[in-house]
Design a protein around this motif. Structure first.
Motif, short mmCIF file in Angstrom:
data_model
loop_
_atom_site.label_atom_id
_atom_site.label_comp_id
_atom_site.label_asym_id
_atom_site.label_seq_id
_atom_site.Cartn_x
_atom_site.Cartn_y
_atom_site.Cartn_z
N ILE A 111 14.43 -7.46 1.42
CA ILE A 111 13.30 -6.68 1.62
C ILE A 111 13.58 -5.32 2.44
CG2 ILE A 111 11.25 -6.65 2.90
CD1 ILE A 111 10.90 -9.67 2.46
N ASP A 112 14.39 -5.39 3.17
CA ASP A 112 15.07 -4.23 3.90
C ASP A 112 15.66 -3.15 2.76
OD1 ASP A 112 13.96 -4.93 6.38
OD2 ASP A 112 15.88 -5.52 7.25
N ALA A 113 16.53 -3.70 2.00
CA ALA A 113 17.35 -2.94 1.07
C ALA A 113 16.47 -2.13 0.27
CB ALA A 113 18.33 -3.72 0.33
N SER A 114 15.30 -3.12 -0.32
CA SER A 114 14.33 -2.51 -1.17
C SER A 114 13.41 -1.42 -0.73
CB SER A 114 13.38 -3.65 -1.89
OG SER A 114 14.07 -4.58 -2.47
N LEU A 115 12.95 -1.36 0.65
CA LEU A 115 12.29 -0.76 1.28
C LEU A 115 13.05 0.78 1.51
CD1 LEU A 115 10.45 -2.84 3.91
CD2 LEU A 115 9.45 -1.40 1.85
N ARG A 116 14.42 0.75 1.81
CA ARG A 116 15.42 1.69 1.93
C ARG A 116 15.77 2.49 0.64
NH1 ARG A 116 18.21 -1.87 5.05
NH2 ARG A 116 19.81 -1.84 3.53
N GLY A 117 15.26 1.77 -0.47
CA GLY A 117 15.86 2.31 -1.96
C GLY A 117 17.12 2.00 -2.07
N THR A 118 17.81 1.06 -1.69
CA THR A 118 19.08 0.55 -2.06
C THR A 118 19.14 -0.74 -2.75
OG1 THR A 118 19.44 -0.31 -0.05
CG2 THR A 118 20.14 1.88 0.06
N ALA A 119 20.35 -0.87 -3.37
CA ALA A 119 20.35 -2.22 -3.95
C ALA A 119 20.74 -3.43 -3.03
CB ALA A 119 21.43 -2.31 -5.19
N PRO A 120 20.10 -4.49 -3.19
CA PRO A 120 20.47 -5.60 -2.12
C PRO A 120 21.78 -6.12 -2.71
CG PRO A 120 18.63 -6.14 -3.51
CD PRO A 120 18.81 -4.81 -3.82
N ALA A 121 22.39 -6.79 -1.61
CA ALA A 121 23.97 -7.60 -1.98
C ALA A 121 23.56 -8.50 -3.26
CB ALA A 121 24.32 -8.16 -0.91
N LYS A 122 24.65 -8.50 -4.14
CA LYS A 122 24.36 -9.45 -5.34
C LYS A 122 24.15 -11.06 -4.71
CE LYS A 122 26.23 -10.72 -9.70
NZ LYS A 122 27.34 -10.72 -10.60
N SER A 123 25.08 -11.31 -3.67
CA SER A 123 24.92 -12.61 -3.29
C SER A 123 23.53 -12.95 -2.39
CB SER A 123 26.00 -12.75 -1.95
OG SER A 123 25.69 -11.76 -1.06
N ASP A 124 22.89 -12.06 -2.12
CA ASP A 124 21.61 -12.34 -1.54
C ASP A 124 20.43 -12.25 -2.80
OD1 ASP A 124 22.24 -11.98 1.15
OD2 ASP A 124 21.71 -10.01 1.56
N ALA A 131 0.72 -1.33 0.12
CA ALA A 131 0.04 0.11 0.05
C ALA A 131 0.82 1.01 0.22
CB ALA A 131 -0.68 0.08 1.20
N VAL A 132 2.12 1.05 0.51
CA VAL A 132 2.94 2.32 0.49
C VAL A 132 4.21 2.46 -0.27
CG1 VAL A 132 2.34 2.79 3.11
CG2 VAL A 132 4.44 1.43 2.49
N ALA A 133 4.46 1.22 -0.77
CA ALA A 133 5.53 1.19 -1.69
C ALA A 133 5.00 0.93 -3.33
CB ALA A 133 6.61 0.08 -1.03
N PRO A 134 5.78 1.28 -4.13
CA PRO A 134 5.55 0.71 -5.48
C PRO A 134 5.94 -0.70 -5.47
CG PRO A 134 7.31 2.14 -5.50
CD PRO A 134 7.00 2.16 -4.21
N SER A 135 5.34 -1.36 -6.69
CA SER A 135 5.56 -2.64 -7.20
C SER A 135 7.07 -2.92 -7.31
CB SER A 135 4.59 -3.14 -8.15
OG SER A 135 4.95 -4.38 -8.41
N ASN A 136 7.65 -3.72 -6.85
CA ASN A 136 9.00 -4.19 -7.09
C ASN A 136 9.02 -5.64 -7.28
OD1 ASN A 136 11.63 -4.97 -6.35
ND2 ASN A 136 12.20 -3.28 -5.28
N PRO A 137 9.18 -6.40 -8.40
CA PRO A 137 9.32 -7.75 -8.54
C PRO A 137 10.07 -8.71 -7.97
CG PRO A 137 9.33 -6.69 -10.58
CD PRO A 137 9.53 -5.62 -9.62
N LEU A 138 11.44 -8.15 -7.44
CA LEU A 138 12.37 -9.04 -6.64
C LEU A 138 11.65 -8.83 -5.25
CD1 LEU A 138 15.06 -10.19 -6.13
CD2 LEU A 138 16.18 -7.75 -5.83
N MET A 139 11.31 -7.66 -4.72
CA MET A 139 10.77 -7.57 -3.43
C MET A 139 9.47 -8.58 -3.29
SD MET A 139 10.18 -4.45 -0.58
CE MET A 139 8.32 -4.13 -1.22
N ASP A 140 8.74 -8.45 -4.17
CA ASP A 140 7.62 -9.63 -4.25
C ASP A 140 8.07 -10.98 -4.15
OD1 ASP A 140 5.91 -7.36 -4.47
OD2 ASP A 140 5.54 -7.74 -6.56
N THR A 141 8.81 -11.23 -4.99
CA THR A 141 9.50 -12.48 -4.86
C THR A 141 10.16 -12.76 -3.59
OG1 THR A 141 9.89 -12.28 -7.22
CG2 THR A 141 11.35 -14.16 -6.18
#
Length: 64
Positions: free
Chosen positions: A42-55, A8-18
């Motif tokens: 999920i935390d990285a996506s909510l902060r607007g940063t890129a998650p670690a590639k290994s994650d 409801a508060v964040a735009p759709s993000n396929p990686l976060m949905d997955t």
């Protein structure tokens, strides 16, 4: 915060949905390592940063 509240508060993000989907599955399976990876993605996506590639690699390989 629950996934439906985040949507409801964040735009759709396929990686976060997955990551949310895998988080639920990993919780059901008792896979604590994957749960932590999903939380970091999920935390990285909510902060607007890129998650670690290994994650991200763990996310993509979960069903493989």
């Amino acid at each position: 915060m629950m996934p439906d509240q985040i949507n409801a508060v964040a735009p759709s993000n396929p990686l976060m949905d997955t990551a949310w989907t895998i988080l639920e599955a990993a919780n059901d399976l008792g896979d604590s390592m994957t749960v932590e990876v999903c939380r970091r993605v999920i935390d990285a996506s909510l902060r607007g940063t890129a998650p670690a590639k290994s994650d991200v690699n763990v996310i993509f390989k979960f069903f493989g």
